[in-house]
Scaffold this motif. Structure first.
Motif, short mmCIF file in Angstrom:
data_model
loop_
_atom_site.label_atom_id
_atom_site.label_comp_id
_atom_site.label_asym_id
_atom_site.label_seq_id
_atom_site.Cartn_x
_atom_site.Cartn_y
_atom_site.Cartn_z
N TYR A 1 -15.72 47.94 -13.40
CA TYR A 1 -14.54 48.55 -13.36
C TYR A 1 -14.52 49.20 -12.06
N ARG A 2 -13.60 48.64 -11.02
CA ARG A 2 -13.06 49.13 -9.75
C ARG A 2 -12.96 50.54 -9.98
N PHE A 3 -13.70 51.00 -8.49
CA PHE A 3 -13.70 52.92 -8.46
C PHE A 3 -12.22 53.20 -8.21
N GLY A 4 -11.75 54.05 -8.74
CA GLY A 4 -10.24 54.59 -9.29
C GLY A 4 -9.85 53.74 -10.79
N THR A 5 -9.92 53.19 -11.36
CA THR A 5 -9.66 52.68 -12.31
C THR A 5 -9.93 53.56 -13.79
N LYS A 6 -8.72 54.09 -14.22
CA LYS A 6 -8.71 55.16 -15.11
C LYS A 6 -9.14 54.78 -16.49
N LEU A 7 -9.67 54.95 -17.04
CA LEU A 7 -10.60 54.40 -18.44
C LEU A 7 -9.69 55.61 -19.53
N THR B 1 -12.20 57.06 -25.72
CA THR B 1 -12.51 57.48 -27.33
C THR B 1 -13.41 57.52 -28.45
N ASN B 2 -14.51 58.97 -28.56
CA ASN B 2 -15.23 59.10 -29.84
C ASN B 2 -14.85 58.40 -30.99
N GLN B 3 -16.20 57.50 -31.50
CA GLN B 3 -15.42 56.70 -32.79
C GLN B 3 -15.81 57.87 -34.04
N ARG B 4 -16.82 59.44 -33.36
CA ARG B 4 -17.01 59.95 -34.63
C ARG B 4 -15.55 60.45 -34.85
N ASN B 5 -15.29 61.28 -34.27
CA ASN B 5 -14.69 61.71 -34.18
C ASN B 5 -12.88 62.14 -33.99
N GLY B 6 -12.64 61.12 -33.49
CA GLY B 6 -11.27 60.00 -32.27
C GLY B 6 -10.82 60.96 -31.61
N ARG B 7 -11.15 62.11 -30.98
CA ARG B 7 -11.12 62.82 -29.70
C ARG B 7 -11.76 61.60 -28.55
N SER B 8 -10.69 61.94 -27.94
CA SER B 8 -10.20 60.64 -26.60
C SER B 8 -9.86 61.30 -24.94
N VAL B 9 -10.19 61.18 -24.15
CA VAL B 9 -10.39 61.45 -23.10
C VAL B 9 -9.85 60.28 -22.36
N ILE B 10 -9.29 60.94 -20.74
CA ILE B 10 -8.88 59.52 -19.48
C ILE B 10 -10.01 59.90 -18.72
N VAL B 11 -10.20 59.53 -18.02
CA VAL B 11 -11.72 59.38 -17.17
C VAL B 11 -11.39 58.22 -15.59
#
Length: 113
Positions: A54-60, A63-73
Motif C-alpha cells: 500500500y502507498r505511504f499515507g494509505t489508511k487501513l 480488525t482483530n479477528q479474536r476480539n472484534g476490535r478495530s483501529v485505523i492506521v
C-alpha cells in the motif's frame, strides 16, 4: 479515445487499492526508534503500520479477528518481512487491538477513505 484509455490504465492501481476487499492474515506489532521507509521517524505512540505494497499515507482499518476490535492506521513503513504476516502495526495500534501480550493476532485489513 486512446488517451482516455491510457489515463484509465494509469489510474487503475490507485482505484483498485481504494476499492479493495478486506485481506485477512496475521499481524504483529513493532516499536522501533528509527526512520521508517517513508523517511519519517517511527513513533510507537502513533497509529501507524507497515505494509508491503500500500502507498505511504494509505489508511487501513485493521480488525482483530479474536476480539472484534478495530483501529485505523496510516501506512508509513514497509514490511512485514515474516512469511504469513500481512501487516505490522505500531505499539499504540496493537494496544487498541488487544494484541500487546500475544505479539500477533489474526486480522483483516481494508483500505478506508
Amino acid at each position: 479515445m486512446a488517451a482516455g484509455m491510457i489515463v484509465l490504465s494509469m489510474l487503475s492501481p490507485a482505484l483498485s487499492q481504494a476499492n479493495a476487499a478486506a485481506a485477512c492474515g496475521r499481524a504483529s506489532w513493532y516499536a522501533l526508534h528509527s526512520k521508517t521507509a517513508s523517511g519519517e521517524m517511527m513513533n510507537p505512540s502513533a497509529m501507524t503500520a507497515a505494509h508491503p505494497s500500500y502507498r505511504f499515507g494509505t489508511k487501513l482499518k485493521v480488525t482483530n479477528q479474536r476480539n472484534g476490535r478495530s483501529v485505523i492506521v496510516r501506512i508509513n513503513d514497509r514490511g512485514p518481512f515474516v512469511k504469513g504476516r500481512i501487516v505490522d502495526v505500531s505499539r499504540a495500534a496493537a494496544g487498541k487491538l488487544g494484541m500487546i501480550r500475544s505479539g500477533h493476532a489474526p486480522v483483516c485489513v481494508q483500505p478506508v477513505s
